[in-house]
Design a protein around this motif. Structure first.
Motif, PDB file in Angstrom:
ATOM      1  N   THR A 256      -2.111   3.324  -7.764  1.00 14.61           N
ATOM      2  CA  THR A 256      -3.192   4.188  -8.244  1.00 14.61           C
ATOM      3  C   THR A 256      -2.619   5.355  -9.037  1.00 14.61           C
ATOM      4  OG1 THR A 256      -4.534   3.590  -6.336  1.00 14.61           O
ATOM      5  CG2 THR A 256      -5.159   5.581  -7.504  1.00 14.61           C
ATOM      6  N   THR A 257      -1.570   5.958  -8.491  1.00 12.98           N
ATOM      7  CA  THR A 257      -0.948   7.096  -9.158  1.00 12.98           C
ATOM      8  C   THR A 257      -0.524   6.722 -10.578  1.00 12.98           C
ATOM      9  OG1 THR A 257      -0.094   7.691  -6.990  1.00 12.98           O
ATOM     10  CG2 THR A 257       0.836   8.851  -8.860  1.00 12.98           C
TER      11      THR A 257
ATOM     12  N   THR B 101       0.836  -1.187   0.000  1.00 11.82           N
ATOM     13  CA  THR B 101       0.000   0.000   0.000  1.00 11.82           C
ATOM     14  C   THR B 101       0.882   1.253   0.000  1.00 11.82           C
ATOM     15  OG1 THR B 101      -1.631   1.206   1.261  1.00 11.82           O
ATOM     16  CG2 THR B 101      -0.290  -0.323   2.507  1.00 11.82           C
TER      17      THR B 101
HETATM   18  N1  ATP Z   1      -3.848  13.680  -4.416  1.00 15.86           N
HETATM   19  C1  ATP Z   1      -2.670  13.464  -3.859  1.00 15.86           C
HETATM   20  N2  ATP Z   1      -1.851  14.485  -3.540  1.00 15.86           N
HETATM   21  C2  ATP Z   1      -0.638  14.271  -2.995  1.00 15.86           C
HETATM   22  N3  ATP Z   1      -0.131  13.070  -2.727  1.00 15.86           N
HETATM   23  C3  ATP Z   1      -0.879  11.991  -3.015  1.00 15.86           C
HETATM   24  C4  ATP Z   1      -2.177  12.129  -3.592  1.00 15.86           C
HETATM   25  N4  ATP Z   1      -2.689  10.893  -3.775  1.00 15.86           N
HETATM   26  C5  ATP Z   1      -1.759  10.040  -3.324  1.00 15.86           C
HETATM   27  N5  ATP Z   1      -0.655  10.665  -2.881  1.00 15.86           N
HETATM   28  C6  ATP Z   1       0.577  10.044  -2.350  1.00 15.86           C
HETATM   29  O1  ATP Z   1       1.154   9.263  -3.353  1.00 15.86           O
HETATM   30  C7  ATP Z   1       1.696   8.050  -2.839  1.00 15.86           C
HETATM   31  C8  ATP Z   1       1.159   6.867  -3.628  1.00 15.86           C
HETATM   32  O2  ATP Z   1      -0.226   6.759  -3.451  1.00 15.86           O
HETATM   33  P1  ATP Z   1      -1.131   5.741  -4.280  1.00 15.86           P
HETATM   34  O3  ATP Z   1      -2.534   6.049  -3.977  1.00 15.86           O
HETATM   35  O4  ATP Z   1      -0.714   5.775  -5.699  1.00 15.86           O
HETATM   36  O5  ATP Z   1      -0.709   4.361  -3.633  1.00 15.86           O
HETATM   37  P2  ATP Z   1      -1.345   2.922  -3.927  1.00 15.86           P
HETATM   38  O6  ATP Z   1      -0.221   2.036  -4.328  1.00 15.86           O
HETATM   39  O7  ATP Z   1      -2.487   3.028  -4.840  1.00 15.86           O
HETATM   40  O8  ATP Z   1      -1.805   2.499  -2.473  1.00 15.86           O
HETATM   41  P3  ATP Z   1      -3.059   1.569  -2.055  1.00 15.86           P
HETATM   42  O9  ATP Z   1      -2.660   0.171  -2.278  1.00 15.86           O
HETATM   43  O10 ATP Z   1      -3.219   1.848  -0.601  1.00 15.86           O
HETATM   44  O11 ATP Z   1      -4.222   1.999  -2.860  1.00 15.86           O
HETATM   45  C9  ATP Z   1       1.293   7.997  -1.372  1.00 15.86           C
HETATM   46  O12 ATP Z   1       2.437   8.280  -0.623  1.00 15.86           O
HETATM   47  C10 ATP Z   1       0.270   9.093  -1.233  1.00 15.86           C
HETATM   48  O13 ATP Z   1       0.421   9.730   0.008  1.00 15.86           O
END
Ligand code: ATP
Ligand code: MG
Length: 574
Positions: free
Chosen positions: A372-373, A367
């Protein structure tokens, strides 16, 4: 303000008529005291009943005419003010619809809500009042002064003392009021923000037993709003006695000097009565002006907050000659880096990979590893900071946004449904979808098994946010909605996390068999959700650690192996 004025166009008629009617009302207000003085000095003094009746009826008619114009002016003012506000609100709404995720990050949703509701209302009210008061006050002042001078020019000199005193008092009070008004607006904002945030998440608040914490947080902001409001009000409360003192002292002075003239016979007693009415009107006009300036202050704060939205360009810009056709569902990331607008560090670093059209790609990683990014860049929810993302061999920035998003269906991680029937919700995916198509999509997403049990079928009512469905049901419905788009690429961001393993497996199978040509990207926490994908991409701290088949990754990706082992143990242990 210049930016907003064009929105008045539709209501310009009312904006022009309101002040005109107002001037006519002022004329009637001015004539009446004059007629009054004639009744006293001529009619009553000479015991002339017919004269009294004649002038009396003219007075009644003027009063009626004045009233009519007053009502018309208010009506037109309201039409212009609230019409203007409605137009601005519409424009803001349109603008916000075009905002990118980055824009939304910057403004925050609660602040947008306040701007579209409170600030627009304020602009409407202030416009309405300005149209009336900005005209009424100066005209009343000029006409009344003219009449007072005509009656007795020497007596007008009482103003030499009272008006400067009034101006000084008003200036002091208004200069103190200005910062308070601005503070008041920002306090309202803070209260709105917390209401917005908490009421939308009220279930979470309750489940964490955080009511008392949230209540105290709210109390602090609510109290500070109240205190600011009280301070502002106490200033205004202070304004009234000051003004009263000025008005009454002036009247006493007029009675004193005027009374002497009446006794001496150089002024009629009716003239004295109407003179007093005129100077009261002049002083009232002054107060009205000060009130008007106060309103303008309130309005100017709202105007700047609204204009800020209108001046913001969407961070996602469309190519001037956008491509409408997307040849296939292949995806390429080329040296992609990405930083969120509000954060300092890069969230994605140097990402390179290619997926063939029709391929199924699984994405896994701890996580916060930026899964997602990564996928948000494909439908341009955000734009890359460096490098490029291509779909069908062409940079996504070359396509029209509509074409791109129609072809890339993205089931968001925390997706939502809207209040309405199930059918209406499904038609978000495709406006003209037939019931057969909807049922097909529901079947692929394994949602038909519970939807078919509803007596109302597709007319089943969905509450706001889809709160009347279980987490897993909601996820399956949002997948079905995305399928209806018949996209070239479909992205499921953790979209089966709340679905049981058996149903999850059925969804994977349906995707594999029914959606052969569609590129499918599945983000998952469970290895079982992606292990049958064509390839799996392992994310680690914003970088691609490995990409390959399940068996290969077990050998050469320590992260993948660790996730796999821990989940296998979990299953064995269970
Ligand atoms: N809108 C935003 N603005 C600034 N930082 C963000 C934003 N959305 C996410 N982040 C940061 O980007 C990083 C990656 O987040 P992301 O949501 O892509 O992770 P993920 O792999 O999808 O996690 P998960 O498995 O929990 O969904 C995290 O450290 C988060 O704090
Ligand atoms: Mg995520």
């Amino acid at each position: 303000m210049r930016k907003l004025l064009p929105h008045m166009r539709k209501y310009i008629k009312f904006a022009v008529l309101s002040p005109i009617f107002m001037i006519l009302e002022v004329v009637a207000d001015i004539i009446i005291p004059y007629l009054m003085s004639r009744i006293v000095d001529v009619g009553i003094a000479n015991q002339d009943v017919t004269y009294v009746l004649k002038i009396g009826s003219i007075m009644v008619v003027s009063a009626l005419i004045g009233m009519t114009f007053g009502v018309l002016s208010s009506h037109c003012g309201a039409r212009a003010g609230f019409g203007f506000a409605a137009e601005i609100r519409q424009e803001l709404y349109k603008k916000v619809q075009d905002f990118s995720f980055a824009n939304l990050d910057k403004f925050t949703v609660p602040s947008l809500v306040t701007r579209l509701t409170n600030d627009c209302n304020t602009i409407g009210q202030v416009t309405m009042m300005s149209l009336r008061m900005a005209v009424r006050a100066p005209f009343l002042m000029i006409f009344a002064l003219f009449m007072a001078m005509r009656i007795n020019a020497s007596l007008v000199r009482v103003f030499v003392v009272s008006i400067p005193f009034l101006i000084i008092a008003l200036t002091i009070i208004l200069s103190k009021a200005r910062p308070l008004f601005l503070k008041f607006q920002s306090r309202v904002d803070r209260v709105n923000a917390i209401i917005q945030e908490n009421l939308t998440a009220i279930r979470v608040v309750k489940s964490f037993n955080r009511q008392s914490y949230e209540e105290s947080r709210f109390k602090e902001r609510n109290d500070s709003l109240m205190n600011t409001a009280l301070k502002a009000i106490s200033l205004i409360v202070f304004l009234m006695p000051v003004l009263n003192i000025v008005v009454y002292s002036t009247i006493i002075a007029v009675l004193w000097f005027g009374g002497q003239q009446v006794v001496a016979g150089t002024m009629g007693s009716g003239e004295l009565i109407s003179f007093i009415t005129y100077i009261t009107q002049i002083l009232m006009a002054f107060m009205m002006m000060s009130f008007f300036f106060m309103q303008l202050l309130r309005g100017s704060a709202s105007v700047s907050r609204v204009v800020e939205i209108l001046n913001t360009e969407s961070e996602i810009k469309e190519d001037p000659q956008p491509l409408e056709e997307i040849s296939d569902g292949s995806v390429t990331f080329n040296k992609v880096s990405f930083r969120y607008p509000l954060s300092k560090e890069k969230t994605l670093k140097n990402i390179n990979f290619h997926i063939e059209s029709g391929e199924i790609l699984g994405i896994i990683g701890s996580t916060g590893s930026s899964k997602t990014t990564l996928v948000q860049l494909i439908p341009r929810l955000y734009d890359v900071t460096e490098g490029s993302v291509s779909v069908g061999g062409v940079d996504v920035r070359k396509y029209s946004i509509k074409a791109l998003r129609d072809n890339v269906a993205f089931v968001l991680q925390n997706n939502t449904l809207f209040s309405g029937t199930l059918r209406e919700n499904m038609k978000w995916g495709k406006e003209d979808a037939t019931d057969e198509e909807i049922i097909w999509a529901l079947k692929q997403a394994q949602a038909w098994e519970f939807v078919s049990k509803y007596e109302e079928g597709l007319d089943y009512w969905v509450e706001q946010g889809g709160d009347n469905f279980s987490g897993g049901q909601k996820q399956r419905l949002t997948i079905a909605r995305a399928l209806l788009k018949s996209p070239k690429i479909i992205i499921l961001d953790d979209s089966t996390s709340a679905v049981d393993m058996t149903t999850d497996a059925k969804i994977q199978r349906a995707f594999k068999e029914e959606l052969k040509d569609v590129t499918t990207i599945i983000i998952a926490q469970r290895v079982s959700s992606i292990q049958h994908a064509d390839r799996i991409l392992v994310m680690n701290e914003g970088e691609v650690e490995q990409i390959g088949k399940h068996e290969d990754l077990l050998n050469n990706s320590p992260i993948y192996r660790e996730i796999y082992e821990s989940q296998k143990k979990g299953v064995v242990g269970a």
